[in-house]
Structures are given as structure tokens and as C-alpha cells.
Design an enzyme around this catalytic site. Structure first.
Site, PDB file in Angstrom:
ATOM      1  N   ASP A 130       0.891  -1.272  -0.082  1.00 48.93           N
ATOM      2  CA  ASP A 130      -0.017   0.003   0.124  1.00 48.93           C
ATOM      3  C   ASP A 130       0.815   1.187  -0.145  1.00 48.93           C
ATOM      4  O   ASP A 130       2.233   1.166   0.341  1.00 48.93           O
ATOM      5  CB  ASP A 130      -0.878   0.144   1.226  1.00 48.93           C
ATOM      6  CG  ASP A 130      -1.766   1.067   1.192  1.00 48.93           C
ATOM      7  OD1 ASP A 130      -2.352   1.518   0.331  1.00 48.93           O
ATOM      8  OD2 ASP A 130      -1.793   1.697   2.470  1.00 48.93           O
ATOM      9  N   ASP A 185       0.065   5.044   1.407  1.00 45.55           N
ATOM     10  CA  ASP A 185       0.038   5.742   2.627  1.00 45.55           C
ATOM     11  C   ASP A 185       0.262   5.139   3.978  1.00 45.55           C
ATOM     12  O   ASP A 185      -0.421   4.080   4.084  1.00 45.55           O
ATOM     13  CB  ASP A 185      -1.355   6.404   2.770  1.00 45.55           C
ATOM     14  CG  ASP A 185      -1.710   7.571   1.642  1.00 45.55           C
ATOM     15  OD1 ASP A 185      -0.872   8.031   1.094  1.00 45.55           O
ATOM     16  OD2 ASP A 185      -2.800   7.484   0.940  1.00 45.55           O
TER      17      ASP A 185
END
Length: 523
Positions: A110, A112
Site C-alpha cells: 500500500d 499511505d
């Protein structure tokens, strides 16, 4: 060293029976000096034929209980020499499940709070911008502007009861941790919390967040971006209550959530980061080192994110950065693809099973499906872990927790004494135990404590962490401390019936397992 000190102290306790002298005789099938634990109970290592010397009068029993208390005090002191602290490494990777990196061929990420670690300085910006959106676009009272972001108010993993405007911490068994329920910025008395839920601390399953944290009336805040959201929600509720203004709880919750969402959707947050990368981005060099090492060892890498493409610094879709409408039959290395879904991704890549290891910070949206439906290995990024471990490593925490364990063991063993004087002693111990719990909780967060514990039980967040992740760590940079073929072995967590070596068993003057060195790993 620490283990040797613990072994020596435990050996002294064994030889002395916990009294500093020869082990006292006892005819009851119990440990020396502890009194009868119940019918048929017997402590290994204590002969069943030992004669009894139990006090009988109330005053004698009271003195006996306090003597046992002082014995345990001395034992805890001996078992925890200074070097027993700082045992845990904040940069370590912790395993819920056995996993060998040798078997991992593909690493996914991922963006963030996984590839990109953001500084806490981002949270006040999100809070104040969303607050101003509420005032200027949703026409909330101007007085709300007086509230500033408080970074020490909330923790991740809390639940919010929308209809009751109640922010609270819930354990793995769906019980509210008393003392951690807030309406606005004010604590709600325990009695009121119990009354609100029909005379119990328990939240029924149908009211709780569903499998992915989305319940009908109770929501769980699971990602790090939710910290400013919880703070703003609490401040707005505090303002309305403080000014005796009526409001619709559901509408208020939705408005705050939408205002926070606007900060992300409109790209405001990403603009701040791009304008001052040094202020907002942490561990960039370390993350680059992790990715470079994986590539050097022939690993395949991919990124899946809902962050704007313009913000993620990779190659463009085409020369003009436009979407292509050709039918996708395969994924090419170095290309960027938008939209799509996980099932098409799996079909096109054929990346299935444990040869894929995916990292994310959100237990539900990042990890749950990948582990449960597709068999990928998963790694949870928990930035709070670093700070919590540093607290766990302090002498204050170690002594407080160990003495709580010992005192709990005393309470369990001594509850057989029910005369008036003994009940007073037990009540004093219960009061001290509760005070110790509150002190330990406040070491992490004054309002809500640790994200992993509700006193002795795991939190609801912690339970999901264990369920949805094979590994967890403070940041991706922790991978730099391990070889790319390293095997992670989870520590064997004792079940209640397996009689681990804990302080509550030491109070009996006997050891039920031989692993004295493991006392050095009390957490």
C-alpha cells in the site's frame, strides 16, 4: 545475565517456599502458605502428605495475608533486576504466524503509511482544514474554530457509537473498557456507560462493527488518518453539548466524516506533502533501501493504492498521462494501471498463495481479504508500535505490570479466606490493583491507554491484528534488520490451561514449567 538473575531469584523462592526460610509444612493439597485453592487441587512438587499449619483466627489470617503480600513484593523486586528492562527492540518484526521470506517471490505495498510514512505534523493540518470546511461549507457554528488538534487525545482502533455520541475502547470480547468512554471531550461515568448498554459493559455482536469494521450504528476507526477525524468529531460534539445545542448525532457524524474525506479527495493533503517533503515524509531513504535490496535479490514488486496517481512518483500512464482503453490481457513491468479490481489483478498476474507478501497499515481494507480469501502473506505496518515498545521497556512499566500480575495471583489464591478481616485485606488489594491498572494505562495514553491492551485483555484492534497479519512492525525499514531468506517464528503464547510461568503462580511457591529464563520476556 537478566535470565541468570531471574533463575537465581526463582531458585531462592523455590528453596524458601516464599518465606525466606525452609518450606513450611502443609497438610492441604495446596502450595505452601497459600491456603486451600479448592477441592482436588494440587501443586506439582508439593507432597500431598505434608501437614498443615494454617492460621485460624481472623487477626492471624489478616497477618498471614499481609505476610504473603510482602513476600511477593520482595520476589518481584528480586525477579526484576535493572537489566531486565529494554528487552524489546522497537525496530524488530513480530510474527503472528510462521513465515519464511525465502518462500516469498513477490512483495506488494500500500502507499499511505506503508511505503510513505508521514510525520505527525500532518494531523493538525487535516484537523484544521476539515474544521474550517465544516464551518464554511456545512455552516457549523463559528465557535468551533477555537478548537485545535490535540495529538494526545485519541488512539487508533477506538469505536464510536453514533446514536450515543460515544467514543470508546472495546476489548476482544466486545466489552467496553471502563474509564475509556468519552462523549465529546468529557469522560462518561462507568455507571452511565453500563446503563446505556442495558446494565452491562458488553456490546452485542449485532451492534458491533461487522467483519470489516462497518456496523449499523457503531464504527471502528482503524487507520492512522482517523486520528484527526476522532479529534474533530469529539471537539464538535463537545461544542454542541457545552452550548446546550440540539443536534442529530447521525448527521453530525456524517458531516465530520465527509469533511475529513474532502481533505483527501480534493487532494489538499497531497499538496501539502509535495510542497514540503522533508517536513512530512519520514524514512524515505530507508524505504528506498528496502525496495532496492528486494530488487537486487530478484524479487518482484508492485504497488496498489487509492492515492492520486499524480502524487505517487512513478511513470505516467502514457506520454500525456491519459487513461488507455485497450483491453488489458497482461500487466507489464514498469507500467501504471488505474481502476480495475483485485480479482482481475490476480487473474492477470497469477500471484496467489504464500509466495506473495503484501504490506499495509489498514487491517481491513489492506489485509483482510488478501489473507482470508486469497492466501497471501500479510504484513501490518503499525507506527504506534515503536512508541509502545519504548514504554514497555521502561522500568516503571515493567515493575507496574509484574506487580499487577503478582497481586492478581494473590487475589485468586487468597479469596478462599472470607472472614471479615480477610475480606478487608482483599478489598485493599483490589483497590491497589485498580490503581496500578490506571497508572499503567496512562503511560500510553491518559484517556484510552494502549492500542493493544484493555487492562489484561487484548483490544478489539489487537485481535484483528493477530487475525489478519502474519507479521507486524513499526515501519517497512524494519526489514533492513533481517536477511531476505529469514524465517520468522512466532513466540509460543501460553493458553490459560498450559500453566505458564507467571507471577501469579510464583505466589504459590512452586514452578509449573522449567523455563525460568522466560521470565525475562514478561510484557
Amino acid at each position: 545475565m537478566a535470565g541468570a538473575g531471574l533463575r537465581a531469584a526463582a531458585r531462592r523462592w523455590l528453596l524458601c517456599g516464599g518465606h525466606g526460610g525452609p518450606r513450611a509444612a502443609s497438610s492441604s493439597p495446596s502450595c505452601p502458605g497459600c491456603g486451600p485453592p479448592g477441592p482436588g487441587a494440587h501443586c506439582p512438587g508439593v507432597p500431598r502428605s505434608a501437614p498443615a499449619q494454617a492460621p485460624t483466627s481472623g487477626a492471624d489470617l489478616s497477618a498471614h495475608l499481609w505476610a504473603r503480600y510482602q513476600d511477593m513484593r520482595r520476589l518481584v523486586h528480586d525477579l526484576l533486576p535493572p537489566e531486565v528492562c529494554s528487552l524489546l527492540n522497537p525496530a524488530a518484526i513480530y510474527a503472528n504466524n510462521e513465515i519464511s521470506l525465502r518462500d516469498v517471490e513477490v512483495y506488494g505495498f500500500d502507499y499511505d503509511y506503508t511505503l510513505a510514512q508521514y510525520a505527525d505534523a500532518l494531523h493538525p493540518e487535516i484537523f484544521s482544514t476539515a474544521r474550517d470546511i465544516l464551518i464554511e461549507h456545512y455552516k457549523y457554528p463559528e465557535g468551533i474554530r477555537k478548537y485545535d488538534y490535540n495529538p494526545s487525545f485519541a488512539i487508533r482502533g477506538l469505536h464510536y457509537d453514533i446514536q450515543k455520541s460515544l467514543l470508546m475502547k472495546i476489548d476482544a470480547f466486545h466489552y467496553v473498557q471502563l474509564g475509556t468512554a468519552y462523549r465529546g471531550l468529557q469522560p462518561v461515568p462507568d455507571e452511565e456507560v453500563i446503563e446505556l448498554y442495558g446494565g452491562t459493559q458488553h456490546i452485542p455482536l449485532y451492534q458491533m462493527s461487522g467483519f470489516y469494521g462497518k456496523g449499523p450504528s457503531i464504527k471502528q476507526f482503524m487507520d492512522i488518518f482517523s486520528l484527526p477525524e476522532m479529534a474533530l468529531l469529539s471537539c464538535v460534539v463537545d461544542y454542541f453539548l457545552g452550548h446546550s445545542l440540539e443536534f442529530d448525532q447521525a448527521h453530525l457524524y456524517k458531516d465530520v466524516t465527509d469533511a475529513i474525506r474532502d481533505v483527501h479527495v480534493k487532494g489538499l493533503m497531497y499538496q501539502w506533502i509535495e510542497q514540503d517533503m522533508e517536513k512530512y515524509i519520514l524514512r524515505g531513504d530507508e524505504t528506498f533501501a528496502v525496495l532496492s535490496r528486494l530488487v537486487a535479490h530478484g524479487k518482484q514488486l508492485f504497488l496498489i493504492t487509492n492515492s492520486p496517481f499524480s502524487f505517487v512518483p512513478f511513470r505516467k500512464l502514457d506520454e500525456k498521462g491519459s487513461l488507455q482503453w485497450d483491453r488489458i490481457t497482461r500487466l507489464e513491468k514498469g507500467k501504471i494501471y488505474r481502476q480495475g479490481n483485485l480479482f482481475d489483478f490476480l487473474r492477470l498476474t497469477e500471484w496467489r498463495g504464500p509466495r506473495v507478501l503484501y504490506f499495509g497499515d489498514h487491517l481491513y481494507s489492506d489485509l483482510a481479504d488478501l489473507m482470508l480469501r486469497h492466501g497471501w502473506r500479510t504484513g501490518a505496518i503499525i507506527p504506534e508500535l515503536e512508541r509502545e515498545i519504548r514504554i514497555i521497556n521502561t522500568e516503571q512499566y515493567m515493575h507496574s505490570l509484574t506487580w499487577q500480575q503478582a497481586l492478581t495471583g494473590l487475589l485468586e489464591r487468597m479469596q478462599t479466606y472470607q472472614d471479615a478481616e480477610s475480606r478487608q485485606v482483599l478489598a485493599a488489594w483490589m483497590k491497589e490493583r485498580q490503581e496500578l491498572r490506571c497508572i499503567t494505562k496512562a503511560l500510553f495514553n491518559a484517556q484510552f491507554g494502549s492500542i493493544f491492551r484493555t487492562f489484561h485483555n487484548p483490544t478489539y484492534f489487537s485481535r484483528r491484528l493477530v487475525r489478519f497479519s502474519d507479521l507486524y512492525m513499526a515501519s517497512l525499514s524494519c526489514l533492513l534488520n533481517y536477511r531476505v531468506d529469514f524465517t520468522f517464528y512466532p513466540r509460543r503464547t501460553p493458553l490459560q490451561h498450559e500453566a505458564p510461568l507467571w507471577m501469579d503462580q510464583l505466589c504459590t511457591g512452586c514452578m509449573k514449567t522449567p523455563f525460568l529464563g522466560d521470565m525475562a520476556h514478561i510484557r
